[in-house]
Design an enzyme around this catalytic site. Structure first.
Site, PDB file in Angstrom:
ATOM      1  N   GLY A 253      -7.044  55.087  63.046  1.00  0.00           N
ATOM      2  CA  GLY A 253      -7.039  56.148  62.289  1.00  0.00           C
ATOM      3  C   GLY A 253      -7.153  56.368  60.858  1.00  0.00           C
ATOM      4  O   GLY A 253      -7.027  57.250  60.106  1.00  0.00           O
ATOM      5  N   GLU A 295      -7.294  48.824  64.640  1.00  0.00           N
ATOM      6  CA  GLU A 295      -8.226  49.318  65.392  1.00  0.00           C
ATOM      7  C   GLU A 295      -8.830  50.357  64.680  1.00  0.00           C
ATOM      8  O   GLU A 295      -8.914  51.582  65.142  1.00  0.00           O
ATOM      9  CB  GLU A 295      -7.599  49.987  66.857  1.00  0.00           C
ATOM     10  CG  GLU A 295      -6.587  48.947  67.389  1.00  0.00           C
ATOM     11  CD  GLU A 295      -5.936  49.521  68.587  1.00  0.00           C
ATOM     12  OE1 GLU A 295      -5.525  49.011  69.774  1.00  0.00           O
ATOM     13  OE2 GLU A 295      -5.589  50.712  68.588  1.00  0.00           O
ATOM     14  N   GLY A 297     -11.953  52.776  64.112  1.00  0.00           N
ATOM     15  CA  GLY A 297     -13.208  52.899  64.730  1.00  0.00           C
ATOM     16  C   GLY A 297     -14.240  53.819  63.599  1.00  0.00           C
ATOM     17  O   GLY A 297     -14.934  53.331  63.203  1.00  0.00           O
ATOM     18  N   ARG A 298     -13.695  55.074  63.428  1.00  0.00           N
ATOM     19  CA  ARG A 298     -14.340  55.819  62.265  1.00  0.00           C
ATOM     20  C   ARG A 298     -14.404  55.325  61.125  1.00  0.00           C
ATOM     21  O   ARG A 298     -15.729  55.484  60.403  1.00  0.00           O
ATOM     22  CB  ARG A 298     -13.021  57.182  61.943  1.00  0.00           C
ATOM     23  CG  ARG A 298     -13.667  57.975  61.137  1.00  0.00           C
ATOM     24  CD  ARG A 298     -12.558  59.048  60.490  1.00  0.00           C
ATOM     25  NE  ARG A 298     -11.659  59.383  61.569  1.00  0.00           N
ATOM     26  CZ  ARG A 298     -11.809  60.620  62.483  1.00  0.00           C
ATOM     27  NH1 ARG A 298     -12.964  61.472  62.198  1.00  0.00           N
ATOM     28  NH2 ARG A 298     -11.013  60.830  63.543  1.00  0.00           N
ATOM     29  N   ARG A 335     -17.880  68.116  65.554  1.00  0.00           N
ATOM     30  CA  ARG A 335     -16.739  68.341  64.851  1.00  0.00           C
ATOM     31  C   ARG A 335     -16.443  69.452  64.188  1.00  0.00           C
ATOM     32  O   ARG A 335     -15.316  69.823  64.062  1.00  0.00           O
ATOM     33  CB  ARG A 335     -16.881  66.739  63.927  1.00  0.00           C
ATOM     34  CG  ARG A 335     -16.782  65.733  64.800  1.00  0.00           C
ATOM     35  CD  ARG A 335     -16.613  64.538  64.089  1.00  0.00           C
ATOM     36  NE  ARG A 335     -15.326  64.444  63.372  1.00  0.00           N
ATOM     37  CZ  ARG A 335     -15.047  64.518  62.235  1.00  0.00           C
ATOM     38  NH1 ARG A 335     -15.988  65.052  61.326  1.00  0.00           N
ATOM     39  NH2 ARG A 335     -13.499  64.648  61.568  1.00  0.00           N
ATOM     40  N   TYR A 339     -12.935  71.139  65.068  1.00  0.00           N
ATOM     41  CA  TYR A 339     -11.915  70.468  64.090  1.00  0.00           C
ATOM     42  C   TYR A 339     -12.052  71.364  62.785  1.00  0.00           C
ATOM     43  O   TYR A 339     -11.224  71.049  62.046  1.00  0.00           O
ATOM     44  CB  TYR A 339     -11.727  69.234  63.823  1.00  0.00           C
ATOM     45  CG  TYR A 339     -11.711  68.293  64.922  1.00  0.00           C
ATOM     46  CD1 TYR A 339     -10.775  68.235  66.295  1.00  0.00           C
ATOM     47  CD2 TYR A 339     -12.737  67.052  64.865  1.00  0.00           C
ATOM     48  CE1 TYR A 339     -11.081  67.340  67.143  1.00  0.00           C
ATOM     49  CE2 TYR A 339     -12.739  66.296  66.042  1.00  0.00           C
ATOM     50  CZ  TYR A 339     -11.919  66.358  67.004  1.00  0.00           C
ATOM     51  OH  TYR A 339     -12.077  65.276  67.804  1.00  0.00           O
ATOM     52  N   CYS A 366     -26.363  77.949  70.863  1.00  0.00           N
ATOM     53  CA  CYS A 366     -26.085  79.381  71.194  1.00  0.00           C
ATOM     54  C   CYS A 366     -24.821  79.642  70.939  1.00  0.00           C
ATOM     55  O   CYS A 366     -24.003  80.140  72.238  1.00  0.00           O
ATOM     56  CB  CYS A 366     -26.696  79.905  72.435  1.00  0.00           C
ATOM     57  SG  CYS A 366     -28.552  79.821  72.359  1.00  0.00           S
TER      58      CYS A 366
HETATM   59  C1  PLP Z   1      -9.191  56.463  68.728  1.00  0.00           C
HETATM   60  C2  PLP Z   1      -8.277  55.260  68.782  1.00  0.00           C
HETATM   61  C3  PLP Z   1      -8.544  54.522  67.701  1.00  0.00           C
HETATM   62  C4  PLP Z   1      -9.514  54.641  66.527  1.00  0.00           C
HETATM   63  O1  PLP Z   1      -9.577  55.738  65.866  1.00  0.00           O
HETATM   64  P1  PLP Z   1     -10.300  56.011  64.374  1.00  0.00           P
HETATM   65  O2  PLP Z   1      -9.716  57.072  63.703  1.00  0.00           O
HETATM   66  O3  PLP Z   1     -11.557  56.010  64.865  1.00  0.00           O
HETATM   67  O4  PLP Z   1     -10.194  54.770  63.735  1.00  0.00           O
HETATM   68  C5  PLP Z   1      -7.805  53.233  67.673  1.00  0.00           C
HETATM   69  N1  PLP Z   1      -6.763  53.102  68.713  1.00  0.00           N
HETATM   70  C6  PLP Z   1      -6.566  53.930  69.560  1.00  0.00           C
HETATM   71  C7  PLP Z   1      -5.590  53.586  70.773  1.00  0.00           C
HETATM   72  C8  PLP Z   1      -7.451  55.131  69.705  1.00  0.00           C
HETATM   73  O5  PLP Z   1      -7.428  55.886  70.819  1.00  0.00           O
END
Ligand code: PLP
Length: 437
Positions: A253, A295, A297-298, A335, A339, A366
């Site tokens: 996150g 964890e 991702g983004r 997005r 959002y 569209c």
């Molecule tokens: C989506 C998710 C992430 C990654 O979130 P980001 O905002 O992309 O960093 C990490 N852990 C879990 C369990 C997720 O569902």
């Protein structure tokens, strides 16, 4: 020449001698000529740099940290191999993501399986392949996994996903750790304790630790601190029932800058806050320090990705607004529509020119809501120009659709003046391939 809005572009972005936006040593106009538009590019240096930044920010403070990349932000075989080189693990949320990692040759023990409704088939596939951890998220899953592991004659290592009831102050569609969420066993309602008890009683599951994920993007560090404290206290209460917290994960996150106004905390700031809270919790509660899994991702792929579009029609509504339409939109980046996400935009073939017009960059799909950037300040822009939208690496290609039977864009990796195709553009043939009658 200085690149305006450099803050939201990949680390290697600059303006070259032709006045074109260059990334990873590649002229974006040449990439467009070679691969067409819409095109997503990922800058290899930024990808590796972001992965290393998280590894060193956390690892220097807490050596037993593991950076586990959340594949749902964006995954393909080439990216998986690159991030394996950076010693990342991988979070997956579906059988499809597992298939991508298998194809990439990722060792299964590096894979952590999340999701609030994993199917029996997906759990079977995960067990059979030998994923490192299953992060269990429902009582049904505890039962299913126990049965499947028994059938397979295996013991599966698991974590329990708890919901600490902390609001991370992000969009309600992407808030996951509050009480009223489909994700995680709520601590406040006693289900989390019950899930831990069942996992401890199970004969074929080995409970290794606890996980939470608050939502995304989280622009503050306090929610992590608060949730860490709550989860540590929870773990401490369950110690006498046999819970040994060997592994702890505060999820991902971590925020990025989408616009120049955004001020995301640096990896060091997240690391300092989370590690301090974890250490403090261990001291206060007299618990041994668990290993830490983060964890992102983004925060790894987001800043590395740039979307390139070709400008087509312009529509001026006098006194109201000017729409500049591009050849992509919500089919490749939902997005803004989903959002209200905000982005910057730059005219890639006039990258050093100062903004001269205010226009709304609209997509070709569209839906009136198919707007990529409202009121963008751009250099003069006309048909045939290329618009670059930075910070597009996360949750854009992975949420892409074939709405309007539109083929999904090509994706390339750029670095040191070279470009390599990560995923080719879809063809009409691809779109028709699944029709059965
Ligand atoms: C989506 C998710 C992430 C990654 O979130 P980001 O905002 O992309 O960093 C990490 N852990 C879990 C369990 C997720 O569902």
């Amino acid at each position: 020449m200085v690149l305006p809005k450099a803050k939201v572009f990949p680390d290697t972005a600059r303006v070259n001698g032709k006045g074109h936006l260059e990334i990873g040593g590649c002229d974006t106009l040449e990439l467009v000529a070679q691969y067409g538009t819409p095109l997503y590019l990922f800058d290899e240096a930024t990808l590796r740099g972001r992965a290393r930044a998280f590894a060193s920010a956390f690892g220097s403070r807490y050596p037993s940290t593991r950076v586990v990349y959340a594949c749902k932000a964006f995954i393909c075989v080439g990216l998986a191999r690159l991030l394996l080189e950076e010693e990342c693990g991988f979070d997956v949320v579906s059988g499809g993501e597992i298939a991508a990692l298998r194809a990439a040759g990722i060792p299964p023990e590096q894979v952590y399986f999340h999701g609030n409704n994993k199917s029996p088939q997906e759990l079977r596939e995960a067990l059979e392949w030998g994923v490192g951890r299953v992060v269990v998220d429902s009582f049904l899953e505890l039962e299913l996994l126990e049965d499947l592991a028994a059938q397979a004659g295996k013991t599966q290592e698991v974590r329990v996903r708890v919901s600490p009831g902390v609001d991370p102050h992000t969009h309600h569609h992407t808030t996951t750790g509050v009480l009223d969420s489909k994700f995680g066993f709520p601590i406040a309602k006693g289900q989390a304790a019950e899930a831990v008890r069942r996992a401890l009683r199970s004969r074929h599951l080995a409970l290794r630790g606890l996980h939470f994920h608050l939502g995304s993007p989280i622009f503050e560090v306090e929610p992590y601190v608060e949730a860490t404290r709550i989860v540590m206290e929870f773990a401490s209460r369950l110690r006498e029932e046999g819970l040994e917290l060997r592994e702890f994960s505060p999820g991902g996150g971590f925020a990025i800058a989408y616009t120049e106004a955004d001020q995301p905390p640096a990896p060091e700031a997240y690391a300092e806050a989370i590690v301090s809270a974890l250490r403090q919790g261990c001291r206060d509660l007299d618990m041994p320090e668990p290993s830490l899994t983060i964890e992102p991702g983004r925060a790894i792929v987001g800043p590395a990705g740039v979307a390139l579009y070709t400008v087509g029609a312009t529509k001026e509504v006098p006194g109201v607004r000017t729409y500049v339409s591009v050849d992509g939109g919500m089919g490749d980046n939902i997005r803004p529509a989903l959002y209200g996400a905000k982005y910057e935009a730059v005219v890639a073939n006039r990258a050093s020119q100062p903004p001269a017009v205010t226009v709304t960059v609209a997509g070709k799909f569209c839906e009136s809501g198919d707007v990529l950037v409202r009121d963008a300040r751009l250099a003069p822009v006309t048909q045939g120009d290329v618009i670059a939208i930075p910070a597009s690496g996360a949750y854009c290609p992975t949420m892409a659709s074939n709405y309007n039977m539109n083929p999904r864009p090509a994706i390339v990796l750029v670095g040191q003046g070279r470009s390599r195709l990560l995923r080719r553009r879809e063809t009409y043939g691809d779109l028709l391939r699944y029709d059965a009658l």
